[in-house]
Design a protein around this motif. Sequence first.
Motif, mmCIF file in Angstrom:
data_model
loop_
_atom_site.group_PDB
_atom_site.id
_atom_site.type_symbol
_atom_site.label_atom_id
_atom_site.label_comp_id
_atom_site.label_asym_id
_atom_site.label_seq_id
_atom_site.Cartn_x
_atom_site.Cartn_y
_atom_site.Cartn_z
ATOM 1 N N TRP A 117 -11.066 0.535 -6.851
ATOM 2 C CA TRP A 117 -11.090 -0.540 -5.854
ATOM 3 C C TRP A 117 -12.245 -1.372 -5.994
ATOM 4 O O TRP A 117 -13.371 -0.801 -6.625
ATOM 5 N N ASP A 119 0.787 -1.306 0.079
ATOM 6 C CA ASP A 119 0.121 0.112 0.133
ATOM 7 C C ASP A 119 1.065 1.213 -0.068
ATOM 8 O O ASP A 119 1.065 1.987 1.079
ATOM 9 N N ASN A 143 -18.644 2.900 1.497
ATOM 10 C CA ASN A 143 -17.413 2.608 1.602
ATOM 11 C C ASN A 143 -16.753 3.078 0.188
ATOM 12 O O ASN A 143 -16.010 3.759 -0.263
ATOM 13 N N ASN A 180 -2.971 4.369 1.873
ATOM 14 C CA ASN A 180 -4.566 4.865 1.887
ATOM 15 C C ASN A 180 -5.552 3.655 2.448
ATOM 16 O O ASN A 180 -6.854 3.779 2.558
ATOM 17 N N GLY A 181 -5.186 2.496 2.682
ATOM 18 C CA GLY A 181 -5.688 1.481 3.148
ATOM 19 C C GLY A 181 -6.012 0.530 1.944
ATOM 20 O O GLY A 181 -6.509 -0.628 2.386
ATOM 21 N N TYR A 182 -5.672 0.537 0.779
ATOM 22 C CA TYR A 182 -5.863 -0.178 -0.143
ATOM 23 C C TYR A 182 -4.803 -0.617 -0.981
ATOM 24 O O TYR A 182 -4.129 0.098 -1.646
ATOM 25 N N ASP A 198 -15.919 -1.231 9.262
ATOM 26 C CA ASP A 198 -14.888 -1.945 8.476
ATOM 27 C C ASP A 198 -14.827 -1.225 6.981
ATOM 28 O O ASP A 198 -15.797 -1.552 6.316
ATOM 29 N N ARG A 199 -13.682 -0.698 6.830
ATOM 30 C CA ARG A 199 -13.598 0.073 5.373
ATOM 31 C C ARG A 199 -12.417 -0.536 4.573
ATOM 32 O O ARG A 199 -12.495 -0.520 3.338
ATOM 33 N N ASN A 200 -11.497 -1.431 5.108
ATOM 34 C CA ASN A 200 -10.257 -2.056 4.440
ATOM 35 C C ASN A 200 -10.609 -3.416 4.280
ATOM 36 O O ASN A 200 -10.173 -4.371 4.841
ATOM 37 N N TYR A 201 -11.264 -3.848 3.034
ATOM 38 C CA TYR A 201 -11.285 -5.252 2.556
ATOM 39 C C TYR A 201 -11.694 -4.911 1.123
ATOM 40 O O TYR A 201 -11.741 -3.927 0.519
ATOM 41 N N TYR A 243 -14.279 6.252 -0.691
ATOM 42 C CA TYR A 243 -13.117 5.702 -1.468
ATOM 43 C C TYR A 243 -12.766 6.896 -2.568
ATOM 44 O O TYR A 243 -11.885 7.323 -2.802
#
Length: 513
Positions: free
Chosen positions: A106, A93, A328, A97-99, A268-271, A332
Amino acid sequence: MKLHQLLAILLLAGGTTLMAQEAEVPTNWPHLDLKDDGYPGMSTQKAYRELLAGKGSQQVIVAIIDSGVDAEHEDLAKVMWVNADEIPNNGIDDDRNGYIDDVHGWNFIGGNNGENINAENLEIVRLYRKGKARFEGVDVSKLSKSARKEYEDYKEYERIITEKRSGMESSVALYNRTLEMMDDLAKAIGKDQSKITKADVEKYSEDEKLSKAAGFVGGIMDRGETFEGLYDQVKGAADYFNDSYNANWNPDFDARHIVGDDPSNLADRNYGNNNVEGPDALHGTHVAGIVAAARNNGIGMDGVADNVRIMSVRAVPNGDERDKDVANAIRYAVDNGAQVINMSFGKGYSPYKGAVDDAVRYAVSKDVILVHAAGNDGKENTFDNNFPHDKFEKGGLFRPKHASTWIEVGAMTASNDENLTATFSNWSADKVDVFAPGVEIYATVPDNGYENLQGTSMAAPMVAGLAALLRSYFPDLTADQVKQIIMDSSVKPSQMVLVPAKKMRKLPLASCL
């Protein structure tokens, strides 16, 4: 819900087939001008020719929250957003930014092992499954008043689902059987589908096993259809009903394990993963092309906006999107620079509407325009039957009740008469802001293809492209001002126009600058 290509449904009755024939219109009709060209388009060509010639523009990022986009398409590759702070495919990453490796956007409906959701339940099925887990075997007489109301909702969901699945069984069987017959016929002929002629079909009219298929196919080919075209229609119908019966409306089907998250955990946002195309990018690729397919390159078709980068945010399966994913996806897009967000999806229930509202408020606070398709049910939209929408669940004295930069879009046809509004389009005198071209829309599809599709899904990106065009050539305009310009430049037809409710009403329709 991901909106399928509207199928030319074959009505098989007594050995006859009815095929609707549409009058041909120019593939670029949405860009034409009513006065100059005779088609009620958005006057895009005229705007570039007379209003924008020689004027500079700034690049604008448009996020397409959809089923996915073919980023390598010949008409889209050069207009795809590229995350300059991310090193492709290094598993890191880089921009924090978590992705990981989010080069073109994304995918919130994919798993970290590379798998991706395609078919999904409708929201009503998920609500039913949740109610069943809570109420099955419970003594209803002991429920509280509020719990009793929830129980009654659960039983109503059960009734609707049972009736819907029962009603689809004959169609599932019909189209599967028809497809199987056509497969057998094509195999017997031994040619590629694109090369099968009517003479080839007629050779099998006396064959005991294949005569029914040959008679059916031959009758359609007599009316000008090709074997390949007919096969594609039958397969499309079979796929639609199979997906609807086995996935969308099936309480025993649940694909969320592919993502591996808890869909009720809204924090939860990071998946997900970085596959922005997914297994079926037809819908999203078509939408992206309407907004920004490369203009004046001599291939395919032209998008509305000419200085745009497309960000693909995958959150819409073949079924109903989840509120968590929509929220999300919006966040994003905003966090990564989108100034316009196109949302060609919708559903009838929204159990976590508050999470979507918070994301919409965030987008509004960051001066982002949100363009949403009104839906294809031919109904009058209310704040209870079509989600998402611009009304916040929790408004108040010090909080706005509506999203000021939200534009709700219905679909119109190329006919400048009482049939101007598309028969399938949802509508409302005060909840649908404008209508835009949404019938016979020629645009990009995966693998360097182009097709005519229709729906409010196609009308929304027309307006998203217009919003991007305004933001590009007039960068000092705020999102609220861009919306107001679009609203003010729309025209009310001088004639009365039909809406699906079978009443004659005057509705505002989108025009260009």
